[in-house]
Design a protein around this motif. Structure first.
Motif, short mmCIF file in Angstrom:
data_model
loop_
_atom_site.label_atom_id
_atom_site.label_comp_id
_atom_site.label_asym_id
_atom_site.label_seq_id
_atom_site.Cartn_x
_atom_site.Cartn_y
_atom_site.Cartn_z
N ASP A 1 0.81 -1.23 0.00
CA ASP A 1 0.00 0.00 0.00
C ASP A 1 0.83 1.27 0.00
O ASP A 1 0.28 2.37 -0.08
N TRP A 2 2.15 1.11 0.08
CA TRP A 2 3.03 2.29 0.15
C TRP A 2 3.62 2.55 -1.23
O TRP A 2 4.80 2.34 -1.49
N THR A 3 2.76 3.02 -2.12
CA THR A 3 3.15 3.13 -3.53
C THR A 3 3.73 4.49 -3.90
O THR A 3 4.36 4.64 -4.94
N GLY A 4 3.51 5.49 -3.05
CA GLY A 4 4.08 6.81 -3.32
C GLY A 4 5.46 6.96 -2.71
O GLY A 4 5.81 6.26 -1.75
N THR A 5 6.28 7.83 -3.29
CA THR A 5 7.59 8.11 -2.72
C THR A 5 7.74 9.60 -2.48
O THR A 5 7.10 10.42 -3.13
N THR A 6 8.61 9.93 -1.55
CA THR A 6 8.90 11.33 -1.24
C THR A 6 10.36 11.46 -0.81
O THR A 6 10.91 10.54 -0.19
N GLY A 7 10.97 12.57 -1.16
CA GLY A 7 12.32 12.87 -0.73
C GLY A 7 12.36 13.79 0.47
O GLY A 7 13.39 14.41 0.75
N SER A 8 11.24 13.87 1.18
CA SER A 8 11.13 14.73 2.37
C SER A 8 10.69 13.90 3.57
O SER A 8 10.12 12.81 3.42
N TRP A 9 10.95 14.43 4.76
CA TRP A 9 10.40 13.86 5.99
C TRP A 9 9.26 14.77 6.46
O TRP A 9 9.45 15.98 6.58
N PHE A 10 8.11 14.18 6.75
CA PHE A 10 6.96 14.95 7.21
C PHE A 10 6.71 14.71 8.69
O PHE A 10 6.66 13.56 9.15
N TYR A 11 6.61 15.81 9.44
CA TYR A 11 6.16 15.84 10.84
C TYR A 11 7.16 15.26 11.84
O TYR A 11 7.22 15.73 12.97
N LEU A 12 7.93 14.26 11.49
CA LEU A 12 8.91 13.68 12.41
C LEU A 12 10.14 14.58 12.46
O LEU A 12 10.76 14.83 11.43
N ASP A 13 10.52 15.05 13.67
CA ASP A 13 11.71 15.90 13.73
C ASP A 13 12.75 15.43 14.74
O ASP A 13 13.82 16.02 14.85
N ALA A 14 12.48 14.34 15.50
CA ALA A 14 13.49 13.83 16.42
C ALA A 14 13.15 12.42 16.86
O ALA A 14 11.97 12.05 16.94
N VAL A 15 14.19 11.65 17.15
CA VAL A 15 14.08 10.32 17.76
C VAL A 15 15.06 10.30 18.92
O VAL A 15 16.21 10.74 18.78
N THR A 16 14.61 9.82 20.07
CA THR A 16 15.48 9.76 21.24
C THR A 16 15.51 8.34 21.81
O THR A 16 14.60 7.54 21.56
N VAL A 17 16.56 8.05 22.57
CA VAL A 17 16.68 6.78 23.29
C VAL A 17 17.24 7.07 24.68
O VAL A 17 17.80 8.13 24.94
#
Length: 416
Positions: free
Chosen positions: A187-203
């Motif tokens: 179902d993931w047929t579109g592609t993008t060269g951008s990141w949307f809404y996600l701006d950080a990941v922490t651990v």
């Protein structure tokens, strides 16, 4: 403690976070029967650090009923992954129906068994007010270093400006409707060269482990590096840090925006205006590596060397007040770029002289000296030049990262 013991401890720490087989990768986000909850006493000596970051910016009109499968490369390993979702540039509330985190197998396909639901305050759905962000609850389990993490988001209801990062140099995927729980790519047929809404990941990781943030423009953002291969200079720096058993700096966040300036908004908010959100708000940051100024200089808006130096000083003061050290990087050569001229070059040289000799930064990364041709210091070395005479190629990106003094990143400054 002997140097041998310190080195051995560092090596063991990195081995703990290394993915050695596909099977181990499939299990890395799976909570084991012995995994302690995020609030357990076992975590009392741990703390949170940023393992991936990307600068938020305005991204055009937001779309409802849209799925985003965002591929990012983490740096530091740890436990209790959390993601930060941003509506910084929205003008109305933004509702995420569901969010999942998994591990990339290939393209939009995930490693079987790795995709797990994220919650926000115990709920699977979260509404983020305009101008705000939302941090997920900790996801129990261990995340090894250098993981191709996939965060899948379903945007149920939105409108107005979207928030994201335009130039990701990484292929991510889109869908119509909610397919975030699916591990397959159908179902993931579109592609993008951008990141949307996600701006950080922490651990969460040991209390002695810290992070560095690269604050910059298109060179830091990775323009002209090879897409989907993580060859921006902060990526090479992350690999160096991971391989060095003696450093406690393991997290790297890339907060570059193409066209960004120190002093003026335009291509994203200026470094001064986004310093808190893109640097100081991240947990575990020990040092910011500031590599900006060429866009202020070549724009020919009347910015003087003293103007730029004053801007650097404001960043230094604010970072030091927050207990964060600042490594300043010299402005690279750009003769041959269409905006270059002798007056701009004079400003660049004066700024670099301040960076090298002013003594106001905690350390200096001399990217100009690394990138310039020995035969013409105003030009980038052809071996490092992607062809536009401003942006380094992959080899130049690696040379920049290799020139950074890793001990300089371990600067420790207590907030007053």
């Amino acid at each position: 403690m002997s140097q041998h013991t310190i080195r051995l401890a560092g090596m063991l720490r990195r081995l703990t976070f290394t993915v050695v087989t596909l099977t181990a990768t499939a299990q890395l986000l799976t909570a084991s029967a012995t995994a302690a909850p995020a609030t357990a006493p076992a975590h009392a000596s741990a703390h949170e650090i940023v393992t991936w970051g990307a600068s938020a910016d305005r991204m055009g009109e937001a779309a409802s009923n849209r799925g985003y499968r965002l591929v990012v490369r983490t740096s530091a390993g740890g436990t209790d992954l959390r993601v930060r979702l941003s509506n910084a540039f929205g003008d109305r509330p933004l509702t995420f129906g569901r969010a999942y985190a998994g591990v990339q197998k290939e393209g939009a396909a995930l490693v079987r068994g790795s995709n797990r639901s994220l919650t926000f305050g115990g709920e699977r759905s979260v509404t983020v007010p305009a101008g705000e962000s939302a941090l997920s609850d900790p996801l129990p389990g261990r995340l090894p270093a250098a993981t191709s993490l996939v965060v899948s988001l379903y945007v149920a209801d939105t409108g107005g400006p979207a928030t994201g990062h335009g130039m990701a140099m990484q292929t991510s995927y889109t869908s119509a409707g909610d397919h975030v729980a699916a591990e397959g790519p159908a179902d993931w047929t579109g592609t993008t060269g951008s990141w949307f809404y996600l701006d950080a990941v922490t651990v969460r990781t040991g209390p002695d482990v810290g992070a560095v943030v690269a604050l910059g423009d298109s060179v830091t953002d990775g323009w002209q590096s090879t897409t989907d291969h993580d060859r921006r200079w902060p990526d090479y720096l992350a690999r160096r840090l991971q391989a060095d058993a003696d450093t406690h700096i393991e997290g790297v966040a890339n907060e570059g925006i193409s066209g960004n300036k120190v002093l003026a908004d335009g291509a994203g908010q200026s470094a001064l205006n986004r310093l808190h959100r893109d640097v100081l708000s991240h947990p575990g940051v020990r040092t910011v590596l500031l590599f900006e100024g060429v866009n202020d200089i070549k724009a020919h808006t009347g910015v003087t060397a003293q103007d730029l130096i004053d801007g650097y000083r404001r960043i230094i003061d604010r970072a030091h007040t927050a207990g964060v050290c600042v490594v300043g990087a010299t402005v690279g050569p750009f003769k041959g770029w269409y905006e270059w001229d002798a007056p701009a070059e004079a400003v660049r040289r004066e700024v670099n002289e301040f960076l090298r000799t002013g003594g106001e930064f905690d350390a200096v990364a001399d990217f100009d000296r690394i990138l310039r041709s020995p035969y013409d210091h105003e030009r980038i070395l052809p071996f490092f030049d992607n062809g536009d005479h401003l942006h380094p190629n992959d080899t130049g990106m690696q040379a920049m990262a290799d020139s950074v003094g890793l001990r300089d990143l371990s600067c420790d400054r207590d907030a007053p």
